[in-house]
Design a protein around this motif. Structure first.
Motif, PDB file in Angstrom:
ATOM      1  N   GLY A  50      -2.408   8.739   2.996  1.00 55.89           N
ATOM      2  CA  GLY A  50      -2.388   7.503   2.227  1.00 55.89           C
ATOM      3  C   GLY A  50      -3.255   7.564   0.987  1.00 55.89           C
ATOM      4  O   GLY A  50      -3.706   8.629   0.555  1.00 55.89           O
ATOM      5  N   LEU A  51      -3.495   6.368   0.404  1.00 52.15           N
ATOM      6  CA  LEU A  51      -4.229   6.244  -0.849  1.00 52.15           C
ATOM      7  C   LEU A  51      -5.390   5.270  -0.702  1.00 52.15           C
ATOM      8  O   LEU A  51      -5.308   4.315   0.071  1.00 52.15           O
ATOM      9  N   LYS A  52      -6.441   5.486  -1.479  1.00 56.28           N
ATOM     10  CA  LYS A  52      -7.480   4.473  -1.618  1.00 56.28           C
ATOM     11  C   LYS A  52      -6.881   3.289  -2.379  1.00 56.28           C
ATOM     12  O   LYS A  52      -5.966   3.461  -3.193  1.00 56.28           O
ATOM     13  N   PRO A  91       2.831   7.803  -5.030  1.00 62.59           N
ATOM     14  CA  PRO A  91       2.631   9.246  -4.833  1.00 62.59           C
ATOM     15  C   PRO A  91       1.381   9.542  -4.017  1.00 62.59           C
ATOM     16  O   PRO A  91       0.318   8.987  -4.277  1.00 62.59           O
ATOM     17  N   VAL A  92       1.522  10.403  -3.015  1.00 57.86           N
ATOM     18  CA  VAL A  92       0.410  10.793  -2.152  1.00 57.86           C
ATOM     19  C   VAL A  92       0.345  12.317  -2.120  1.00 57.86           C
ATOM     20  O   VAL A  92       1.366  12.991  -1.948  1.00 57.86           O
ATOM     21  N   GLU A  93      -0.850  12.871  -2.301  1.00 55.50           N
ATOM     22  CA  GLU A  93      -1.011  14.323  -2.283  1.00 55.50           C
ATOM     23  C   GLU A  93      -0.653  14.900  -0.917  1.00 55.50           C
ATOM     24  O   GLU A  93      -0.858  14.257   0.125  1.00 55.50           O
ATOM     25  N   ILE A  94      -0.109  16.099  -0.914  1.00 56.07           N
ATOM     26  CA  ILE A  94       0.259  16.773   0.331  1.00 56.07           C
ATOM     27  C   ILE A  94      -0.979  16.927   1.217  1.00 56.07           C
ATOM     28  O   ILE A  94      -2.035  17.364   0.769  1.00 56.07           O
ATOM     29  N   ASN A 138       0.807  -1.212   0.000  1.00 52.64           N
ATOM     30  CA  ASN A 138       0.000   0.000   0.000  1.00 52.64           C
ATOM     31  C   ASN A 138       0.845   1.267   0.000  1.00 52.64           C
ATOM     32  O   ASN A 138       0.304   2.364  -0.090  1.00 52.64           O
ATOM     33  N   TYR A 139       2.169   1.110   0.099  1.00 53.67           N
ATOM     34  CA  TYR A 139       3.060   2.267   0.147  1.00 53.67           C
ATOM     35  C   TYR A 139       4.087   2.295  -0.985  1.00 53.67           C
ATOM     36  O   TYR A 139       4.504   3.358  -1.415  1.00 53.67           O
TER      37      TYR A 139
END
Length: 314
Positions: free
Chosen positions: A41-43, A34-37, A11-12
């Motif tokens: 985390g991400l879906k 990539p994760v937005e500022i 997941n990372y």
């Protein structure tokens, strides 16, 4: 060349590794998703899409390090843990790639848990692959786990992993990331929070919340929120967060050793790459810590397990 490919799509991180059984050497490549500022985390659907884009690039980079490979088998992370119902869609990307490669090359493909891969990578890093043949204690501490595990030699899955203690609420990596985002740090926040914490000169007396041998970490997040509201320096908040986690793991280690005896202890997972925690547990318990590149998410352990499954582990 007895070469074994491992793929891990957590997941990372997107990662791939090759283990050369003759030289006992590993080459690997990985890239964070990539994760937005400001996001935590991400879906899973977004993580899957990112892996689909990143895995071919990772494989191309790996191939450039040593253009010719003659693989004997391919391994992949198929699930988070070796437990019934353990599932995460992002691992399907690595499984699809590994099984396709194996079918094209007419070689075996083996699936393992992400957790088993973490443990194997840590054992490789500390030069203790011999522990795969005896009982030991492993702490797997990351964004999704704060687990203490009793590990014994297994058959089908090579490592028989039994959870003996865990966090009953928030996981250590989640706490670090949430506090980091509170302080305006990038996600994942571990490395950045550590750098900030190392500039603090404040010391804290911490009483961890323990239930049996399990722990609770949600109070840590609440305390840090209050510190932010009270205008405490960011470096002190960062240091408190890490110290709270260290005190909690310290008490868990103490209780587990009392219950199970003086077994070897290995610490794995992204949180365990923290230098503050590492120094404390190495001195107090003789704990073994993987180097950061093998502590955070990586495919090296999967490649090692693949070689072991094929009977080629040194």
């Amino acid at each position: 060349m007895a070469a074994f490919l491992g793929i891990d799509t957590s997941n990372y991180t997107t990662s791939a590794a090759v283990y050369d059984a003759k030289s006992n050497l590993i080459i690997h490549q990985k890239k964070l998703l990539p994760v937005e500022i400001g996001a935590l985390g991400l879906k899973q659907s977004d993580a899957v899409f990112c892996h689909v884009k990143q895995l071919p690039v990772i494989m191309e980079q790996l191939s450039a390090l040593q253009p010719a490979f003659d693989f004997d088998a391919v391994g992949y992370s198929a699930r988070p843990r070796d437990a019934e119902g353990s599932y995460m869609p992002c691992f399907l990307v690595g499984e699809c790639a590994a099984r396709s490669i194996a079918a094209a090359l007419k070689i075996p493909a083996y699936g393992f848990s992400h957790q088993a891969g973490h443990i194997a990578a840590a054992l490789y890093s500390v030069k203790r692959l011999d522990l795969m043949n005896r009982r030991f204690i492993a702490f797997h501490v990351s964004g999704g786990t704060t687990d203490c595990l009793l590990v014994s030699p297994g058959k089908e899955q090579l490592l028989d992993i039994n959870q003996i203690a865990s966090s009953l609420d928030l996981k250590a990596g989640q706490a670090i990331d949430r506090v980091g985002v509170m302080l305006g740090l990038p996600f994942p926040a571990g490395r950045h929070l550590e750098e900030l914490a190392l500039t603090s000169s404040t010391r804290f007396k911490i009483t961890p919340t323990i239930r049996g041998m399990d722990c609770c970490l949600s109070g840590l997040e609440n305390i840090c929120k209050r510190m932010v509201v009270d205008g405490k320096p960011s470096c002190d908040i960062a240091f408190y967060c890490i110290e709270h986690i260290a005190a909690t793991l310290d008490k868990m280690t103490e209780l587990v050793l009392k219950e199970y005896g003086n077994l070897p202890i290995i610490y794995a997972g992204g949180v365990m790459s923290n230098s503050i925690i590492r120094a404390r547990f190495t001195e107090k318990y003789g704990g073994m810590f993987a180097e950061p590149e093998y502590s955070s998410d990586n495919a090296a352990g999967v490649a090692i397990l693949t070689a072991s499954k094929a009977g080629q582990l040194r």
